[in-house]
Design a protein around this motif. Structure first.
Motif, mmCIF file in Angstrom:
data_model
loop_
_atom_site.group_PDB
_atom_site.id
_atom_site.type_symbol
_atom_site.label_atom_id
_atom_site.label_comp_id
_atom_site.label_asym_id
_atom_site.label_seq_id
_atom_site.Cartn_x
_atom_site.Cartn_y
_atom_site.Cartn_z
ATOM 1 N N ASN A 125 0.824 -1.213 0.000
ATOM 2 C CA ASN A 125 0.000 0.000 0.000
ATOM 3 C C ASN A 125 0.858 1.265 0.000
ATOM 4 N N PHE A 126 1.930 1.253 0.782
ATOM 5 C CA PHE A 126 2.829 2.399 0.819
ATOM 6 C C PHE A 126 3.483 2.615 -0.541
ATOM 7 N N GLN A 127 3.998 1.541 -1.135
ATOM 8 C CA GLN A 127 4.697 1.655 -2.420
ATOM 9 C C GLN A 127 3.769 2.198 -3.506
ATOM 10 N N VAL A 128 2.557 1.689 -3.572
ATOM 11 C CA VAL A 128 1.606 2.136 -4.604
ATOM 12 C C VAL A 128 1.305 3.623 -4.436
ATOM 13 N N TYR A 129 1.081 4.045 -3.214
ATOM 14 C CA TYR A 129 0.774 5.461 -2.969
ATOM 15 C C TYR A 129 1.988 6.346 -3.250
ATOM 16 N N LEU A 130 3.143 5.955 -2.750
ATOM 17 C CA LEU A 130 4.341 6.795 -2.885
ATOM 18 C C LEU A 130 4.778 6.954 -4.336
ATOM 19 N N ARG A 131 4.566 5.937 -5.158
ATOM 20 C CA ARG A 131 4.958 6.020 -6.574
ATOM 21 C C ARG A 131 4.119 7.046 -7.335
ATOM 22 N N GLU A 132 2.928 7.337 -6.858
ATOM 23 C CA GLU A 132 2.066 8.310 -7.533
ATOM 24 C C GLU A 132 2.355 9.750 -7.104
ATOM 25 N N LEU A 133 3.167 9.931 -6.089
ATOM 26 C CA LEU A 133 3.500 11.283 -5.631
ATOM 27 C C LEU A 133 4.455 11.962 -6.599
ATOM 28 N N ARG A 134 4.348 13.277 -6.633
ATOM 29 C CA ARG A 134 5.301 14.085 -7.383
ATOM 30 C C ARG A 134 6.200 14.798 -6.387
ATOM 31 N N LYS A 135 7.298 15.294 -6.878
ATOM 32 C CA LYS A 135 8.244 15.996 -6.015
ATOM 33 C C LYS A 135 7.580 17.224 -5.383
ATOM 34 N N GLU A 136 6.691 17.880 -6.113
ATOM 35 C CA GLU A 136 6.000 19.070 -5.624
ATOM 36 C C GLU A 136 5.042 18.740 -4.472
ATOM 37 N N ASP A 137 4.551 17.504 -4.438
ATOM 38 C CA ASP A 137 3.621 17.102 -3.377
ATOM 39 C C ASP A 137 4.283 17.055 -2.003
ATOM 40 N N LEU A 138 5.587 16.943 -1.986
ATOM 41 C CA LEU A 138 6.322 16.805 -0.726
ATOM 42 C C LEU A 138 6.973 18.103 -0.266
ATOM 43 N N ASN A 139 6.691 19.205 -0.954
ATOM 44 C CA ASN A 139 7.299 20.495 -0.594
ATOM 45 C C ASN A 139 6.678 21.053 0.677
ATOM 46 N N GLY A 140 7.509 21.543 1.559
ATOM 47 C CA GLY A 140 7.050 22.246 2.749
ATOM 48 C C GLY A 140 6.480 21.330 3.820
ATOM 49 N N SER A 141 6.172 21.948 4.947
ATOM 50 C CA SER A 141 5.636 21.176 6.074
ATOM 51 C C SER A 141 4.219 20.688 5.793
ATOM 52 N N GLN A 142 3.467 21.432 4.994
ATOM 53 C CA GLN A 142 2.115 21.003 4.663
ATOM 54 C C GLN A 142 2.132 19.724 3.823
ATOM 55 N N GLY A 143 3.075 19.605 2.894
ATOM 56 C CA GLY A 143 3.196 18.399 2.090
ATOM 57 C C GLY A 143 3.588 17.196 2.931
ATOM 58 N N VAL A 144 4.503 17.406 3.877
ATOM 59 C CA VAL A 144 4.925 16.317 4.762
ATOM 60 C C VAL A 144 3.773 15.902 5.672
ATOM 61 N N PHE A 145 3.005 16.885 6.156
ATOM 62 C CA PHE A 145 1.864 16.570 7.009
ATOM 63 C C PHE A 145 0.822 15.756 6.247
ATOM 64 N N ARG A 146 0.538 16.154 4.993
ATOM 65 C CA ARG A 146 -0.422 15.392 4.180
ATOM 66 C C ARG A 146 0.067 13.974 3.942
ATOM 67 N N LEU A 147 1.370 13.813 3.687
ATOM 68 C CA LEU A 147 1.949 12.486 3.497
ATOM 69 C C LEU A 147 1.776 11.644 4.753
ATOM 70 N N LYS A 148 2.049 12.228 5.892
ATOM 71 C CA LYS A 148 1.926 11.522 7.167
ATOM 72 C C LYS A 148 0.482 11.073 7.403
ATOM 73 N N GLU A 149 -0.480 11.962 7.188
ATOM 74 C CA GLU A 149 -1.889 11.616 7.391
ATOM 75 C C GLU A 149 -2.348 10.537 6.416
ATOM 76 N N GLU A 150 -1.898 10.622 5.177
ATOM 77 C CA GLU A 150 -2.289 9.633 4.175
ATOM 78 C C GLU A 150 -1.708 8.256 4.502
ATOM 79 N N LEU A 151 -0.455 8.229 4.928
ATOM 80 C CA LEU A 151 0.160 6.952 5.297
ATOM 81 C C LEU A 151 -0.528 6.354 6.523
ATOM 82 N N LEU A 152 -0.892 7.177 7.483
ATOM 83 C CA LEU A 152 -1.600 6.690 8.668
ATOM 84 C C LEU A 152 -2.955 6.105 8.295
ATOM 85 N N MET A 153 -3.686 6.787 7.423
ATOM 86 C CA MET A 153 -4.980 6.280 6.976
ATOM 87 C C MET A 153 -4.817 4.955 6.229
#
Length: 175
Positions: A125-153
């Motif tokens: 599940n992690f691999q499938v989700y992470l492969r669809e991310l773009r570099k821009e999705d991880l910019n800033g603390s808001q991007g990291v927070f969204r990643l954290k919440e999505e992985l937790l869900m």
């Protein structure tokens, strides 16, 4: 004719109750004394008691707070997932990578055995989700927070009987 109707009305009243009925009306002073004044006194007393702190719960002592924190920290267990190296989605021919080290916060040690059985599903599940991310999705603390919440869900949905309280990043490298 007016006199006759009034006499008939008086006769009808006397037949029913024996005496002519009189309407009684409370004066304004009586209403204030018996209705409004007690309501104001009760309301004022309750408001004063509230502001004086009569209805407040006693504050816990420092010892109680420390004991509660120690009991909570005893139960918390961390489980490290294997590191992941994922190729991020890009629109051009250049490639971007994400190296991610994750630790999971569990309530107690008994959940570790159940979680270890579900590691392949979680990693998928992690691999499938992470492969669809773009570099821009991880910019800033808001991007990291969204990643954290999505992985937790995602981990809570894939490891259904096991409850994961939090996802903690040990290492996160975007290249």
């Amino acid at each position: 004719m007016v006199d006759k109707t009034e006499e008939e009305a008086l006769d009808a009243d006397q037949e029913e109750g024996g005496e002519p009925k009189k309407k009684k009306k409370l004066s304004g002073k009586v209403m204030v004394l018996f209705i409004l004044l007690p309501l104001l006194i009760i309301g004022g007393g309750a408001g004063g008691a509230y502001f004086a702190g009569v209805f407040d719960a006693p504050e816990p002592t420092d010892e109680e707070i420390a004991a509660e924190a120690a009991a909570k920290n005893k139960k918390v267990v961390f489980y490290d997932l294997p590191e992941m190296l994922v190729n991020l989605s890009t629109s051009n021919s250049s490639s971007s990578f994400l190296k991610l080290g994750v630790s999971l916060e569990l309530e107690d040690e008994s959940a570790i055995a159940d979680l270890e059985l579900l590691i392949p599903r979680i990693m998928d599940n992690f691999q499938v989700y992470l492969r669809e991310l773009r570099k821009e999705d991880l910019n800033g603390s808001q991007g990291v927070f969204r990643l954290k919440e999505e992985l937790l869900m995602r981990i809570n949905s894939s490891a259904a009987p096991v409850k994961v309280n939090d996802v903690l990043f040990k290492e996160m490298l975007v290249q």
